[in-house]
Design a protein around this motif. Structure first.
Motif, PDB file in Angstrom:
ATOM      1  N   LEU A   1       0.814  -0.887   0.254  1.00 33.07           N
ATOM      2  CA  LEU A   1      -0.007   0.579  -0.032  1.00 33.07           C
ATOM      3  C   LEU A   1       1.354   1.601  -0.256  1.00 33.07           C
ATOM      4  O   LEU A   1       0.253   2.501  -0.891  1.00 33.07           O
ATOM      5  N   ARG A   2       2.115   1.363   0.339  1.00 30.74           N
ATOM      6  CA  ARG A   2       2.702   2.633   0.248  1.00 30.74           C
ATOM      7  C   ARG A   2       2.805   2.652  -1.209  1.00 30.74           C
ATOM      8  O   ARG A   2       3.536   3.579  -0.953  1.00 30.74           O
ATOM      9  N   ALA A   3       4.162   1.627  -1.687  1.00 31.55           N
ATOM     10  CA  ALA A   3       5.042   1.771  -2.820  1.00 31.55           C
ATOM     11  C   ALA A   3       3.382   2.029  -3.426  1.00 31.55           C
ATOM     12  O   ALA A   3       3.777   3.344  -4.526  1.00 31.55           O
ATOM     13  N   LEU A   4       1.825   1.690  -4.023  1.00 30.21           N
ATOM     14  CA  LEU A   4       1.031   2.293  -4.434  1.00 30.21           C
ATOM     15  C   LEU A   4       0.645   3.553  -3.821  1.00 30.21           C
ATOM     16  O   LEU A   4       0.486   4.570  -4.753  1.00 30.21           O
ATOM     17  N   LEU A   5       0.783   4.121  -2.907  1.00 34.01           N
ATOM     18  CA  LEU A   5       0.659   5.873  -2.309  1.00 34.01           C
ATOM     19  C   LEU A   5       1.296   6.423  -3.294  1.00 34.01           C
ATOM     20  O   LEU A   5       0.687   7.327  -3.608  1.00 34.01           O
ATOM     21  N   VAL A   6       3.038   6.359  -3.429  1.00 32.79           N
ATOM     22  CA  VAL A   6       3.072   6.778  -4.148  1.00 32.79           C
ATOM     23  C   VAL A   6       3.761   7.056  -5.675  1.00 32.79           C
ATOM     24  O   VAL A   6       3.323   7.359  -5.901  1.00 32.79           O
ATOM     25  N   GLU A   7       3.164   5.723  -6.090  1.00 33.81           N
ATOM     26  CA  GLU A   7       3.389   5.577  -7.987  1.00 33.81           C
ATOM     27  C   GLU A   7       1.958   6.013  -7.835  1.00 33.81           C
ATOM     28  O   GLU A   7       1.569   6.541  -9.263  1.00 33.81           O
ATOM     29  N   ARG A   8       0.764   5.981  -7.134  1.00 36.05           N
ATOM     30  CA  ARG A   8      -0.612   6.430  -7.428  1.00 36.05           C
ATOM     31  C   ARG A   8      -1.441   7.694  -6.801  1.00 36.05           C
ATOM     32  O   ARG A   8      -2.259   6.885  -5.832  1.00 36.05           O
TER      33      ARG A   8
ATOM     34  N   ASN B   1      -3.404   9.845  -7.100  1.00 34.94           N
ATOM     35  CA  ASN B   1      -4.370  10.122  -7.620  1.00 34.94           C
ATOM     36  C   ASN B   1      -5.357   9.522  -6.967  1.00 34.94           C
ATOM     37  O   ASN B   1      -6.317   9.986  -6.650  1.00 34.94           O
ATOM     38  N   LEU B   2      -5.370   8.126  -6.426  1.00 34.80           N
ATOM     39  CA  LEU B   2      -6.930   7.093  -5.560  1.00 34.80           C
ATOM     40  C   LEU B   2      -7.097   7.623  -4.636  1.00 34.80           C
ATOM     41  O   LEU B   2      -6.632   8.736  -4.000  1.00 34.80           O
ATOM     42  N   ASP B   3      -8.274   7.608  -4.643  1.00 35.37           N
ATOM     43  CA  ASP B   3      -8.974   8.030  -4.317  1.00 35.37           C
ATOM     44  C   ASP B   3      -9.585   6.993  -3.072  1.00 35.37           C
ATOM     45  O   ASP B   3     -11.385   6.847  -2.509  1.00 35.37           O
ATOM     46  N   LEU B   4      -8.757   6.921  -2.256  1.00 34.32           N
ATOM     47  CA  LEU B   4      -8.854   5.573  -1.593  1.00 34.32           C
ATOM     48  C   LEU B   4      -8.153   6.318   0.265  1.00 34.32           C
ATOM     49  O   LEU B   4      -6.918   7.713  -0.208  1.00 34.32           O
ATOM     50  N   ASP B   5      -8.410   6.475   1.096  1.00 35.96           N
ATOM     51  CA  ASP B   5      -8.123   6.647   2.717  1.00 35.96           C
ATOM     52  C   ASP B   5      -6.683   5.982   3.360  1.00 35.96           C
ATOM     53  O   ASP B   5      -6.981   4.897   3.630  1.00 35.96           O
ATOM     54  N   ILE B   6      -5.302   5.675   1.389  1.00 35.41           N
ATOM     55  CA  ILE B   6      -4.758   4.948   2.367  1.00 35.41           C
ATOM     56  C   ILE B   6      -3.832   4.982   3.533  1.00 35.41           C
ATOM     57  O   ILE B   6      -3.519   4.123   4.210  1.00 35.41           O
ATOM     58  N   GLU B   7      -3.484   6.519   3.774  1.00 34.27           N
ATOM     59  CA  GLU B   7      -3.479   6.560   4.496  1.00 34.27           C
ATOM     60  C   GLU B   7      -3.972   5.798   6.654  1.00 34.27           C
ATOM     61  O   GLU B   7      -3.351   4.956   7.415  1.00 34.27           O
ATOM     62  N   ASN B   8      -4.908   6.066   6.589  1.00 32.58           N
ATOM     63  CA  ASN B   8      -5.760   5.364   7.484  1.00 32.58           C
ATOM     64  C   ASN B   8      -5.742   4.058   7.388  1.00 32.58           C
ATOM     65  O   ASN B   8      -5.646   3.075   8.049  1.00 32.58           O
ATOM     66  N   ILE B   9      -6.296   3.380   6.167  1.00 39.22           N
ATOM     67  CA  ILE B   9      -5.671   1.893   5.828  1.00 39.22           C
ATOM     68  C   ILE B   9      -4.861   1.132   6.027  1.00 39.22           C
ATOM     69  O   ILE B   9      -4.802   0.522   7.195  1.00 39.22           O
ATOM     70  N   LEU B  10      -3.674   2.404   5.779  1.00 36.20           N
ATOM     71  CA  LEU B  10      -2.101   1.807   6.379  1.00 36.20           C
ATOM     72  C   LEU B  10      -2.305   1.700   7.814  1.00 36.20           C
ATOM     73  O   LEU B  10      -1.345   0.275   8.314  1.00 36.20           O
ATOM     74  N   GLU B  11      -2.939   2.723   8.635  1.00 32.96           N
ATOM     75  CA  GLU B  11      -2.685   2.495   9.384  1.00 32.96           C
ATOM     76  C   GLU B  11      -3.952   0.898  10.795  1.00 32.96           C
ATOM     77  O   GLU B  11      -2.943   0.489  11.768  1.00 32.96           O
TER      78      GLU B  11
END
Length: 157
Positions: free
Chosen positions: A21-28, A30-40
């Protein structure tokens, strides 16, 4: 593959998914996902297993110290039963999350530190234990996890 890891090593799965997910956050970004909280949340699931391991070592250390030093005979079986229960729970946890095995030494150290806080001066006197307990665990990982291993009963000599 990820599903298989989820079923065979939950802790390892949480670590792998967090990294992806961290790699995806860097790559994309612009995704409309709450990746930070999902990661947490995923990280906290893995930390929960690690915390459980530390907590179980804490209970083992408390009761092995009591067995090792105390002169109170009537509590021996209760303390041994507690250690047996924690050993079984750690074995189940390691079957569920085998990637925790390299963390056993650190978990034992942390659990022992937590166990020392259990022994106030009053408690040490009540149990006829030495004034100062060892600063690091006198019990190794194998000692803590081996069924039917018990410390020398110093308090009864």
């Amino acid at each position: 593959m990820a599903t298989q890891l989820y079923e065979t090593d939950f802790y390892g799965w949480t670590q792998e998914q967090s990294a992806k997910l961290r790699a995806l956050l860097v790559e994309r970004s612009n995704l409309d996902l709450d990746i930070e909280n999902i990661l947490e949340e995923i990280d906290s699931l893995g930390r929960s297993d690690h915390h459980q391991l530390v907590s179980r070592f804490e209970e083992i250390a408390i009761h092995l110290l009591k067995l090792h030093y105390s002169t109170i005979l009537e509590c021996e079986n209760t303390w041994k039963n507690s250690v047996r229960g924690q050993r079984g729970r750690i074995a189940r946890l390691l079957r569920r999350s085998p990637s925790l095995k390299p963390l056993l030494g650190d978990a034992l150290s942390e659990g022992y530190e937590d166990a020392l806080r259990h022994f106030s001066d009053e408690k040490l006197i009540e149990l006829c234990m030495p004034e100062h307990l060892p600063g690091s665990s006198p019990f190794g990982i194998e000692d803590c996890l081996t069924d039917e291993w018990w410390p020398e009963l110093r308090g009864r000599n």
